[in-house]
Design a protein around this motif. Structure first.
Motif, PDB file in Angstrom:
ATOM      1  N   UNK A   1      64.747  92.715 -46.575  1.00  0.00           N
ATOM      2  CA  UNK A   1      66.010  92.894 -47.299  1.00  0.00           C
ATOM      3  C   UNK A   1      66.646  91.534 -47.619  1.00  0.00           C
ATOM      4  N   UNK A   2      66.532  90.591 -46.682  1.00  0.00           N
ATOM      5  CA  UNK A   2      67.093  89.248 -46.914  1.00  0.00           C
ATOM      6  C   UNK A   2      66.425  88.604 -48.123  1.00  0.00           C
TER       7      UNK A   2
ATOM      8  N   UNK B   1      67.321  90.329 -51.298  1.00  0.00           N
ATOM      9  CA  UNK B   1      68.707  90.027 -51.647  1.00  0.00           C
ATOM     10  C   UNK B   1      68.841  88.648 -52.277  1.00  0.00           C
ATOM     11  N   UNK B   2      68.251  87.637 -51.641  1.00  0.00           N
ATOM     12  CA  UNK B   2      68.359  86.278 -52.165  1.00  0.00           C
ATOM     13  C   UNK B   2      67.709  86.200 -53.551  1.00  0.00           C
TER      14      UNK B   2
ATOM     15  N   UNK C   1      67.349  88.594 -55.741  1.00  0.00           N
ATOM     16  CA  UNK C   1      68.220  89.244 -56.721  1.00  0.00           C
ATOM     17  C   UNK C   1      69.387  88.343 -57.092  1.00  0.00           C
ATOM     18  N   UNK C   2      69.970  87.712 -56.082  1.00  0.00           N
ATOM     19  CA  UNK C   2      71.116  86.826 -56.321  1.00  0.00           C
ATOM     20  C   UNK C   2      70.728  85.641 -57.202  1.00  0.00           C
TER      21      UNK C   2
ATOM     22  N   UNK D   1      62.920  92.773 -56.260  1.00  0.00           N
ATOM     23  CA  UNK D   1      63.038  94.209 -56.505  1.00  0.00           C
ATOM     24  C   UNK D   1      62.137  94.665 -57.634  1.00  0.00           C
TER      25      UNK D   1
END
Ligand SMILES: Cc1cc2nc3c(=O)[nH]c(=O)nc-3n(C[C@H](O)[C@H](O)[C@H](O)COP(=O)(O)O)c2cc1C
Ligand code: SF4
Ligand code: SF4
Ligand code: SF4
Ligand code: FES
Lengths: 449, 552
Positions: B110-111, B114-115, B117-118, B147
């Motif tokens: 998930x980390x 997340x990074x 995607x950011x 993703x």
């Protein structure tokens, strides 16, 4: 039981005619605590602070005596004391009062602390906007030096320590202790990674450094006045001394209230001290300790166990004003800057406002906080301008979840917590705002604003 | 000299499996060594730790200890592991005994997701026109850990797309992921702090400080280490897609440092030169000036055919004339530190067979204390090792008087323009001159026979750098049509077989015993240099070299 204030920090500055000059301070017993301190060994002063149970007033509530113990004395490097007077947390205005109205109280605490940790040099990092405050401090320092309370050979002890006032460059994150240190060193206020840059080991110029909040140091003066054991009796076990509650927002009498830790509740603070909601309004929520703490909703029930094992079942109004109780309700005492929201406020607007703040104030160093804060801001702003999607509510939460716990400094949590706490509590209202605003209805349900 | 102190190994646990790693090493590197990738952007093994990209977040744990006794707490006979409540960055972690790491837990996934995607939110996704495409970490990690779709519907940041940071580096700020590698390189390695960030938050923008430019001779290393296509080489920009390029290991000829390089070519044309990691020589860096050297291949003065008395001929005719000159006797030889070990050996052998005196002129100049040494040839040590010269500094005065006196009547010159070294064109006209050269100069103009030489990119061989480290390189592109490598001319002059050259070298040159071109390790091999320890060399302190008597 009707609660009363117990001013410690604000005791003198509220007195009519009380002024910032050193003679006035001395007349009120000023610098006696410093005399007491330099008559003791530095270690003994540290011990008193440890016994006092004093916790930091900068937001995290870290035990001050323990922090001082972490100072790396083996390195052989000089150590520094940094006073965090950057006060930038939205809703927080307690340190300013001390600096502007009773600067010597803080300076005395600073001198005691410098002696206790044998600091080589003191830096006061003051919020850039406190232009006048910086002048007051400069002036007070000159007075204190002239009387031997600071500077060369403090009170004939043979110990010398100079003070520098450094005005900040104007960013919230420069209040974060390692961002502050970078800024103090003349660099961009980029917080440092911990490990290895724990200030007590690698602080200013990579030397051991103690960073304490301005009010924390003012409290140190009172620890010495009372003695550690006596000070510990003020407040409750685990949270000693007084807390200054800076209440702002939609109450009748916003302002600063100094209350013994744990000796009143939010209900008493908001109704007895602050006079309750404005005419015709009802309270909706509070952000209890500065904008970075999690929001509490009126009507919620808070159930759980305190660290001492005691079970509780409280309404918001019942929550006692001490750090352990507030933490047990899933939020934090923070800086005590309570922001009050009533039913005239549409929650998405409040959230959008906060999100915009954090997006502007992030240092932009680490990916989740830098990008997440702006994304949150853009989504919430889009909702307020009518472009919201129903999926945005869960998106907001998901973004916040990708920020908290994954960043260099606690600004990541500051970005995430308002969203993480408000979305579950106000989901229906957000959905309603999205739908109404999609249809061009931008007026709040109460039609009050 | 060569120490074999193996560093101690410790055991760490990665996703439930025990692995042996070198104690105290960086976790990202330690995991890479055992074949586990920790995706990262800001971390670079040769730079200070910034910890800002957050791509390397992992879960860490360590054996719990009893506070009172300091004993490891056991659970079912195994140490009980205390996991840190928050993910931690691997890049700021050093391995310690018993360290537990989760690389493939849902939290770590998930980390990374997340990074990723950011990072993509405000990224322009110029991939189709971006020079970095094909070697872009953001592309690779987005494919691997992302993703696969975007949830972003809001406007993107606009930033400067084409900033000239200096004469050789162009910046696209929209692609910059603010990892600060380039900033740290300039501050800490190049010691030229000219880069920094301006503006706030997501609008942070990399820039050069006002009135400054990125113009140090190491500026292009920022392009190499930029994980994305933000920093581009102005020379290489928009010229070629990287996946079409062939990579050939080579050695920079700029100085005796022997910087390890990679030559990137396609269909016989070189597009760029980048550094190749060698921790004993150049770490991961190289000078900008060395990257330009490929331009000599297609230089206007390049000699592409043989000539006799100024008239172009076939290589065969030129070679026969040269052989005849050599056989006529009274030969002297000017060799070069630009020749390979193999070529120097052949020349040395030829000299012996014809009792010819040999000269290897020194080319010294300013060094930069980093990767350009005071000796501006790549292989002066080779001339010593192969016996082509005995001295560290040679001038051509003796040769000059030998020509004047008629002692020398023919001269074989390899890769040197002797007219710049004290032999005038008029003096040269007194002897019969054969030159092997890559580029036209006053010496080639007066020579009777000119044999076209090949650049370092067009031939294979080895050099010995200032550390007496033997390093080999291989041919990246073919030479001009009809040309032969120097070694084949020289072998024919000497009557040797090029193919068994290394057998000869290993047999006759003690310092090279047991070696062969194909057997030289990738990072070279330091040979025994005790024989030359009394000589004084021009090199001062360098990135990975300190002159004798100076502590490193
Ligand atoms: C984003 C951010 C902003 C902060 N701003 C302030 C501030 O303005 N003033 C302050 O005293 N502490 C601030 N802090 C807390 C400091 O990092 C630090 O914890 C504090 O100065 C320690 O003092 P104390 O131990 O006396 O509480 C901030 C922390 C964060 C993460
Ligand atoms: S969490 Fe935010 S403010 Fe803190 S270092 Fe990272 S980007 Fe900067
Ligand atoms: S930097 Fe990478 S992801 Fe970005 S445009 Fe270039 S190739 Fe694509
Ligand atoms: S230009 Fe490249 S190396 Fe420099 S900060 Fe941006 S992404 Fe990193
Ligand atoms: S590699 Fe960037 S934070 Fe570790």
């Amino acid at each position: 039981m009707s609660a009363v204030e117990r001013p410690l920090i604000y005791a003198n500055l509220r007195k009519p005619g009380y002024s910032i000059d050193i003679d006035c301070y001395i007349k009120h017993g000023g610098y006696e605590a410093l005399k007491k301190a330099v008559a003791m060994k530095p270690d003994e002063v540290c011990k008193e602070v440890e016994i006092s149970g004093l916790r930091g007033r900068g937001g995290a509530g870290f035990p001050t005596g323990m922090k001082w113990k972490f100072l790396d004395r083996k390195s052989g490097k000089p150590c520094y004391l940094v006073v965090n007077a950057d006060e930038s947390e939205p809703g927080t205005f307690k340190d300013r009062q001390i600096i502007y109205k009773d600067p010597h109280q803080m300076l005395e605490g600073i001198a005691i602390t410098a002696w206790a940790i044998q600091a080589k040099q003191i830096f006061i990092y003051i919020r850039g906007e406190f232009q006048h405050g910086a002048k007051i401090l400069e002036n007070a320092i000159a007075e204190a030096k002239a009387k031997g309370f600071l500077g060369n050979n403090i009170l004939g002890s043979g110990y010398s320590c100079d003070v520098v006032v450094h005005r900040g460059g104007g960013c919230y994150v420069c209040g974060e202790e390692t961002g502050l240190i970078e800024s103090l060193e003349g660099k961009r206020g980029y917080p440092r990674i911990k490990p290895p840059y724990f200030p007590a080991v690698l602080g200013v110029y990579n030397c051991p450094t103690i960073v304490n909040n301005a009010e924390t140091l003012a409290q140190v003066k009172h620890v010495l006045t009372f003695g550690g054991a006596e000070f510990a009796k003020i407040g409750i076990p685990g949270d000693s001394g007084t807390h200054i509650w800076g209440v702002s927002g939609l109450v009748k009498r916003p302002g600063l209230y100094e209350i013994e830790a744990g000796k009143a509740t939010f209900g008493q603070l908001l109704y007895d001290f602050c006079g309750g909601p404005l005419e015709g309004r009802t309270f909706k929520a509070i952000i209890p300790g500065g904008s970075s703490t999690k929001i509490l909703k009126f009507g919620e029930r808070f159930k759980g166990k305190l660290p001492n094992g005691q079970e509780f079942d409280w309404a918001l109004e019942d929550i006692p004003l001490d750090s352990n109780s507030i933490a047990a309700c899933g939020t934090g005492l923070g800086t005590g800057g309570t922001i009050v929201i009533d039913d005239s406020v549409e929650m998405i607007q409040a959230l959008s406002n906060l999100n915009a703040f954090y997006a502007h104030e992030t240092c932009g160093q680490c990916t989740p906080c830098r990008e997440g804060s702006l994304w949150l801001s853009r989504v919430s702003k889009r909702i307020t301008t009518g472009g919201g999607l129903e999926s945005d509510v869960s998106l907001l939460l998901d973004i916040a979840n990708q920020v908290a716990g994954r960043t260099i400094c606690a600004h990541g949590e500051a970005v995430a917590w308002p969203v993480q706490s408000a979305v579950p509590k106000f989901k229906d209202e957000y959905l309603d705002s999205i739908k109404r605003r999609q249809n061009g209805d931008f007026v709040s349900p109460l039609k009050l604003i | 000299m060569v120490t074999d102190n193996k560093p101690p190994l410790i055991s760490i646990n990665v996703d439930g499996v025990e692995h042996q790693v070198v104690a105290g090493t960086n976790l990202v590197d330690a995991l890479a060594k055992i074949g586990k990738e920790v995706p990262h952007y800001c971390y670079h093994p040769k730079l200070t730790i910034a910890g800002n990209c957050r791509m390397c977040l992992v879960e860490l744990g360590s054996p719990m200890r009893d506070r009172a006794t300091n004993e490891v707490i056991l659970e079912n006979g195994k140490p009980k592991i205390g996991w840190q409540p928050k993910p931690a960055i691997a890049c700021a972690t050093n391995v310690s005994p018993g360290l537990h790491v989760k690389l493939d837990s849902p939290e770590v996934k998930a980390c990374r997701e997340g990074v990723t995607e950011m990072l993509l939110l405000n990224h322009p996704l110029d991939c189709p026109i971006c020079d970095q495409a094909g070697e872009c970490k953001l592309q690779e990690f987005s494919a691997e850990y992302g993703k696969g779709y975007s949830r972003y519907v809001d406007e993107k940041n606009a930033k400067p797309k084409k900033t000239r940071l200096g004469p050789r580096v162009t910046l696209d700020d929209e692609r910059c992921i603010l990892c600060s590698r380039c900033v740290r390189f300039c501050n800490d390695i190049a010691k030229d702090p000219v880069l920094g960030f301006v503006n706030r938050g997501s609008f942070n923008t990399l820039t050069c400080f006002p009135g400054k430019e990125l113009n140090n001779n190491y500026s292009l290393n920022t392009v190499d280490i930029c994980p994305v296509g933000a920093l581009t080489s102005t020379d290489f920009r928009f010229k070629m897609r990287v996946w079409f390029l062939k990579k050939t290991p080579s050695i920079c000829t700029e100085s005796s440092v022997g910087v390890n390089t990679t030559i990137w070519s396609r269909e016989g044309k070189i597009y760029r030169i980048t550094p190749r990691q060698n921790d004993a020589v150049n770490d991961t860096w190289m000078a900008d000036s060395g990257r330009e050297l490929y331009k000599q291949v297609e230089d206007a003065h390049r000699i592409t055919s043989a000539s006799v008395k100024g008239t172009k001929t076939s290589v065969d005719i030129a070679f026969n004339t040269a052989s005849e000159i050599i056989k006529s006797g009274h030969l002297a030889i000017v060799g070069s530190g630009h020749l390979t070990v193999e070529e120097q050996y052949l020349l040395s052998d030829l000299a012996k067979k014809h009792s010819a005196k040999t000269y290897v002129p020194a080319h010294t100049g300013k060094g930069d204390g980093m990767l350009i040494s005071e000796d501006h040839t790549p292989n002066f040590r080779g001339a010593l090792v192969t016996g082509l010269t005995q001295n560290a500094a040679v001038d051509l005065k003796a040769l000059s008087s030998d020509i004047e006196s008629g002692k020398v009547k023919s001269l074989l010159i390899c890769r040197e323009d002797v007219t710049t070294l004290g032999l005038s064109a008029q003096l040269l006209s007194k002897v019969r001159v054969i030159v092997i050269a890559t580029h036209k100069n006053a010496t080639t103009d007066t020579a009777e026979v000119v044999l076209p030489g090949l650049t370092v990119f067009e031939r294979s061989g080895s050099f010995i750098n200032c550390q007496f480290r033997l390093q080999s390189f291989v041919q990246a592109i073919p030479g001009p049509a009809g040309t032969l490598p120097d070694s084949s001319y020289l072998a024919r002059f000497a009557g040797l077989n090029v193919n068994s050259l290394w057998k000869e070298l290993a047999q006759h040159v003690p310092a090279l015993a047991g070696l062969a071109h194909g057997k030289i390790p990738e990072d070279g091999v330091v040979i025994d240099s005790s024989k030359w320890s009394s000589l004084t060399f021009p090199e001062g302190r360098l990135l990975k070299f300190a002159p004798a008597g100076v502590t490193a």
